[in-house]
Design a protein around this motif. Structure first.
Motif, PDB file in Angstrom:
ATOM      1  N   ASP A  85       0.830  -1.214   0.000  1.00 42.36           N
ATOM      2  CA  ASP A  85       0.000   0.000   0.000  1.00 42.36           C
ATOM      3  C   ASP A  85       0.859   1.256   0.000  1.00 42.36           C
ATOM      4  OD1 ASP A  85      -2.293  -1.485  -0.024  1.00 42.36           O
ATOM      5  OD2 ASP A  85      -2.623  -1.376   2.151  1.00 42.36           O
ATOM      6  N   VAL A  86       1.936   1.252   0.806  1.00 46.14           N
ATOM      7  CA  VAL A  86       2.817   2.413   0.850  1.00 46.14           C
ATOM      8  C   VAL A  86       3.529   2.597  -0.485  1.00 46.14           C
ATOM      9  CG1 VAL A  86       4.886   3.377   1.935  1.00 46.14           C
ATOM     10  CG2 VAL A  86       3.118   2.327   3.349  1.00 46.14           C
ATOM     11  N   ALA A  87       4.002   1.496  -1.068  1.00 43.35           N
ATOM     12  CA  ALA A  87       4.684   1.596  -2.361  1.00 43.35           C
ATOM     13  C   ALA A  87       3.745   2.134  -3.439  1.00 43.35           C
ATOM     14  CB  ALA A  87       5.232   0.227  -2.762  1.00 43.35           C
ATOM     15  N   ALA A  88       2.487   1.666  -3.437  1.00 43.13           N
ATOM     16  CA  ALA A  88       1.517   2.159  -4.419  1.00 43.13           C
ATOM     17  C   ALA A  88       1.237   3.647  -4.223  1.00 43.13           C
ATOM     18  CB  ALA A  88       0.222   1.359  -4.316  1.00 43.13           C
ATOM     19  N   SER A  89       1.143   4.082  -2.966  1.00 38.26           N
ATOM     20  CA  SER A  89       0.887   5.501  -2.697  1.00 38.26           C
ATOM     21  C   SER A  89       2.056   6.364  -3.143  1.00 38.26           C
ATOM     22  CB  SER A  89       0.620   5.711  -1.205  1.00 38.26           C
ATOM     23  OG  SER A  89      -0.530   4.987  -0.793  1.00 38.26           O
ATOM     24  N   LEU A  90       3.281   5.874  -2.941  1.00 36.89           N
ATOM     25  CA  LEU A  90       4.448   6.622  -3.397  1.00 36.89           C
ATOM     26  C   LEU A  90       4.447   6.767  -4.919  1.00 36.89           C
ATOM     27  CD1 LEU A  90       7.180   5.107  -1.047  1.00 36.89           C
ATOM     28  CD2 LEU A  90       6.368   7.474  -1.054  1.00 36.89           C
TER      29      LEU A  90
END
Length: 417
Positions: free
Chosen positions: A308-313
């Motif tokens: 989720d964090v990677a997608a948001s970045l």
């Protein structure tokens, strides 16, 4: 009872006759500023963005609120062999409430994201208003040009008809040249064809303006001349354009999305309070109170929180690229429109200060020479045709310059009204 003033009856009857009422005053000329106001009042796209902004503002309040508490009603320890709510020493009735608290700062971040989205829609509404003004100005000046050109062509047609009559008389008297007669007739026929095309173009221009302000307003007369626009101030920063503000807000909103995704590493917890009492009548058992705290354990984050964090970045990086692409497009439009405006301004100055005065002087010289018997009719015909061509070209250049200048002012956020 007899009328007190019988002399009024004929006057009243005259007012009822057709044509007896005074005619309605003609409509006032439609100015560019009034056309823009009418268009903005009726623009559905601007209204859409404003409604979306209001919706996001409402969602921001909702996103910052705690989840609704849960009511708990429970019968505990019912005997399996006989399902009865009363009559067993162990059966209890429990009533309670459970409140869940979202992870970390997720409520504040969701609220802030919704506010940023509302501000983005406000910026898009402002950008749409600018684009609407630009479109209305272009449709207005095109209709003004077509109507002005129609008057110019009709006046030139009358002048050519007079020249044709003179040419026919001279040819009938044996003093004219057949070629001059044919050239004058050809010029008149070409002008008639141009008039037909111009009427169609004027109808199309009126329909394009009516799309923004309505058919009734588009039929109103226009002033004789276009208003002078202010000189664009190129020191204004293009970064203040509402489309770029919208992109900046989207970048910030995506950054808040990254922070929101990072809240997934923090636990969500709930608090539960319950009150329990025995269901058997006549029992003197003490009522019970219970409290419970529940936490989820985000221990295995590799395939969920980390993703989720990677997608948001990635989303935040994509928003940054969109902002840069929008900035480049606006900068290119500013440079192109400025160069076009400068070139058209110089051409318009040349036509009005040099070419048109020379053409008018050429007509006067041809008329004087023809009247004195030292000039010929073909020279006068050619002078009239050349003057008309220069007038049309000057009107074309003025229209294009006005549109380029209005578009430049719109990019810079300056109001020419």
């Amino acid at each position: 009872m007899p009328s007190q003033n019988p002399g009024r009856l004929p006057g009243l009857l005259l007012l009822l006759l057709p044509g007896a009422l005074p005619a309605a005053p003609p409509p006032l000329p439609l100015s560019p500023a009034e056309a823009e106001t009418l268009a903005l009042d009726q623009d559905p796209l601007t209204a859409r963005y404003r409604e979306q902004a209001a919706a996001r503002a409402e969602s921001a309040v909702s996103a910052g609120a705690l989840p609704d508490p849960m009511l708990i009603i429970e019968w505990m320890d019912l005997p399996a062999e006989r399902l009865q709510l009363e009559g067993d020493d162990m059966t209890q009735l429990r009533l309670g409430l459970r409140q869940t608290f979202p992870r970390g700062d997720s409520r504040a971040l969701r609220r802030e994201r919704e506010w940023l989205r509302a501000m983005t829609f406000h910026a898009r509404a402002e950008a749409t208003m600018r684009e609407t003004r630009a479109q209305v100005r272009q449709a207005y000046v095109e209709l003004h040009y077509q109507r002005r050109l129609l008057s110019l062509l009709e006046a030139s047609r009358d002048q050519l008809r007079e020249l044709l009559e003179v040419t026919e008389r001279e040819f009938a008297a044996g003093r004219g040249i057949h070629q001059t007669l044919l050239e004058t007739e050809l010029a008149l026929e070409n002008l008639a064809d141009r008039l037909d095309a111009n009427r169609a173009d004027a109808t199309g221009a009126q329909a394009r303006l009516a799309r923004w302000i309505g058919a009734e307003a588009a039929r109103r007369p226009l002033p004789d001349s276009l208003p002078e626009l202010p000189t664009p101030n190129l020191t204004d920063d293009i970064d203040q354009h509402p489309l770029l503000r919208a992109q900046d807000l989207m970048v910030t909103e995506q950054q808040r999305g990254v922070a929101l995704a990072r809240q997934g590493y923090r636990p969500e917890w709930s608090v539960e309070l319950t009150y329990g009492t025995s269901t058997r009548s006549g029992m003197n058992d003490t009522d019970r109170l219970s409290a419970m705290v529940m936490l989820d354990l985000p221990l295995f984050t590799r395939n969920r929180q980390d993703r989720d964090v990677a997608a948001s970045l990635r989303e935040a990086a994509a928003a940054g690229h969109d902002r840069e692409a929008q900035h480049r497009e606006l900068r290119q439009s500013l440079t192109t429109d400025h160069a076009t405006w400068q070139q058209l301004t110089e051409r318009e100055r040349r036509y009005r200060q040099r070419l048109l005065p020379l053409a008018e002087a050429s007509i006067r010289a041809a008329e004087e020479a023809y009247a004195a018997g030292t000039g010929d009719l073909p020279g006068l015909v050619r002078a009239r045709i050349n003057h008309l061509a220069l007038q049309i070209t000057t009107a074309d250049v003025t229209r294009d310059r006005w549109i380029a200048q209005a578009r430049l002012l719109s990019l810079l956020g300056e109001d020419p009204s």
